[in-house]
Design a protein around this motif. Sequence first.
Motif, PDB file in Angstrom:
ATOM      1  N   ALA A  40      49.269  43.471  31.567  1.00 15.53           N
ATOM      2  CA  ALA A  40      49.518  42.043  31.798  1.00 15.53           C
ATOM      3  C   ALA A  40      49.343  41.713  33.272  1.00 15.53           C
ATOM      4  CB  ALA A  40      50.913  41.659  31.317  1.00 15.53           C
ATOM      5  N   LEU A  41      49.866  42.576  34.140  1.00 15.44           N
ATOM      6  CA  LEU A  41      49.718  42.354  35.583  1.00 15.44           C
ATOM      7  C   LEU A  41      48.242  42.424  35.992  1.00 15.44           C
ATOM      8  CD1 LEU A  41      51.085  41.994  38.341  1.00 15.44           C
ATOM      9  CD2 LEU A  41      51.159  44.491  38.490  1.00 15.44           C
ATOM     10  N   ALA A  42      47.514  43.393  35.439  1.00 11.40           N
ATOM     11  CA  ALA A  42      46.088  43.511  35.750  1.00 11.40           C
ATOM     12  C   ALA A  42      45.335  42.269  35.293  1.00 11.40           C
ATOM     13  CB  ALA A  42      45.500  44.755  35.092  1.00 11.40           C
ATOM     14  N   ARG A  43      45.657  41.790  34.116  1.00  8.75           N
ATOM     15  CA  ARG A  43      44.982  40.587  33.596  1.00  8.75           C
ATOM     16  C   ARG A  43      45.303  39.366  34.451  1.00  8.75           C
ATOM     17  NH1 ARG A  43      41.647  37.340  32.554  1.00  8.75           N
ATOM     18  NH2 ARG A  43      41.442  36.245  30.579  1.00  8.75           N
ATOM     19  N   LEU A  44      46.516  39.356  35.017  1.00  2.51           N
ATOM     20  CA  LEU A  44      46.934  38.226  35.845  1.00  2.51           C
ATOM     21  C   LEU A  44      46.223  38.214  37.192  1.00  2.51           C
ATOM     22  CD1 LEU A  44      48.886  35.810  36.072  1.00  2.51           C
ATOM     23  CD2 LEU A  44      50.538  37.397  37.082  1.00  2.51           C
ATOM     24  N   VAL A  45      46.066  39.362  37.830  1.00  2.00           N
ATOM     25  CA  VAL A  45      45.573  39.385  39.209  1.00  2.00           C
ATOM     26  C   VAL A  45      44.085  39.687  39.330  1.00  2.00           C
ATOM     27  CG1 VAL A  45      47.829  39.971  40.143  1.00  2.00           C
ATOM     28  CG2 VAL A  45      46.240  41.789  39.600  1.00  2.00           C
ATOM     29  N   LEU A  46      43.496  40.377  38.362  1.00  2.00           N
ATOM     30  CA  LEU A  46      42.082  40.725  38.484  1.00  2.00           C
ATOM     31  C   LEU A  46      41.201  39.613  37.916  1.00  2.00           C
ATOM     32  CD1 LEU A  46      42.141  44.471  37.379  1.00  2.00           C
ATOM     33  CD2 LEU A  46      41.927  43.574  39.693  1.00  2.00           C
ATOM     34  N   PRO A  47      40.030  39.406  38.499  1.00  2.00           N
ATOM     35  CA  PRO A  47      39.106  38.426  37.928  1.00  2.00           C
ATOM     36  C   PRO A  47      38.571  38.895  36.573  1.00  2.00           C
ATOM     37  CG  PRO A  47      38.092  39.566  39.785  1.00  2.00           C
ATOM     38  CD  PRO A  47      39.523  40.026  39.717  1.00  2.00           C
ATOM     39  N   ALA A  48      38.139  37.954  35.766  1.00  2.00           N
ATOM     40  CA  ALA A  48      37.706  38.258  34.394  1.00  2.00           C
ATOM     41  C   ALA A  48      36.568  39.271  34.366  1.00  2.00           C
ATOM     42  CB  ALA A  48      37.285  36.973  33.681  1.00  2.00           C
ATOM     43  N   ARG A  49      35.697  39.271  35.335  1.00  2.00           N
ATOM     44  CA  ARG A  49      34.580  40.217  35.328  1.00  2.00           C
ATOM     45  C   ARG A  49      35.032  41.647  35.593  1.00  2.00           C
ATOM     46  NH1 ARG A  49      34.652  38.163  40.408  1.00  2.00           N
ATOM     47  NH2 ARG A  49      34.238  39.634  42.089  1.00  2.00           N
ATOM     48  N   ARG A  50      36.243  41.844  36.156  1.00  2.00           N
ATOM     49  CA  ARG A  50      36.759  43.181  36.453  1.00  2.00           C
ATOM     50  C   ARG A  50      37.601  43.765  35.318  1.00  2.00           C
ATOM     51  NH1 ARG A  50      36.635  45.551  41.682  1.00  2.00           N
ATOM     52  NH2 ARG A  50      37.721  47.074  40.404  1.00  2.00           N
ATOM     53  N   VAL A  51      38.208  42.918  34.474  1.00  2.00           N
ATOM     54  CA  VAL A  51      39.084  43.445  33.426  1.00  2.00           C
ATOM     55  C   VAL A  51      38.334  43.760  32.150  1.00  2.00           C
ATOM     56  CG1 VAL A  51      41.190  42.406  34.301  1.00  2.00           C
ATOM     57  CG2 VAL A  51      39.798  41.140  32.694  1.00  2.00           C
TER      58      VAL A  51
END
Length: 85
Positions: A40-51
Amino acid sequence: MREAALTLALVGVGAGLVMVERERWRTGLFGVGTVLLVMALARLVLPARRVGALAVRGRLFDVVALLAFGGGVIGLTLTVPIPGP
């Protein structure tokens, strides 16, 4: 590198499930819940192209769903009583 977040999440969940299989279920499920919260934290802070594949719906939906599942798994794990001697 686009699927690195998903790969790490799958490795973490897999490690938790191995612990469950080896009868360390409380630790394993706590680990699975923690991985969901980190996702959830990764999805919140990373841009969509990175997740990569972690981006299923909109950012808000994904974060809320992962927080709910992670919190639910951890909450249920902590509420199961430890058997007495």
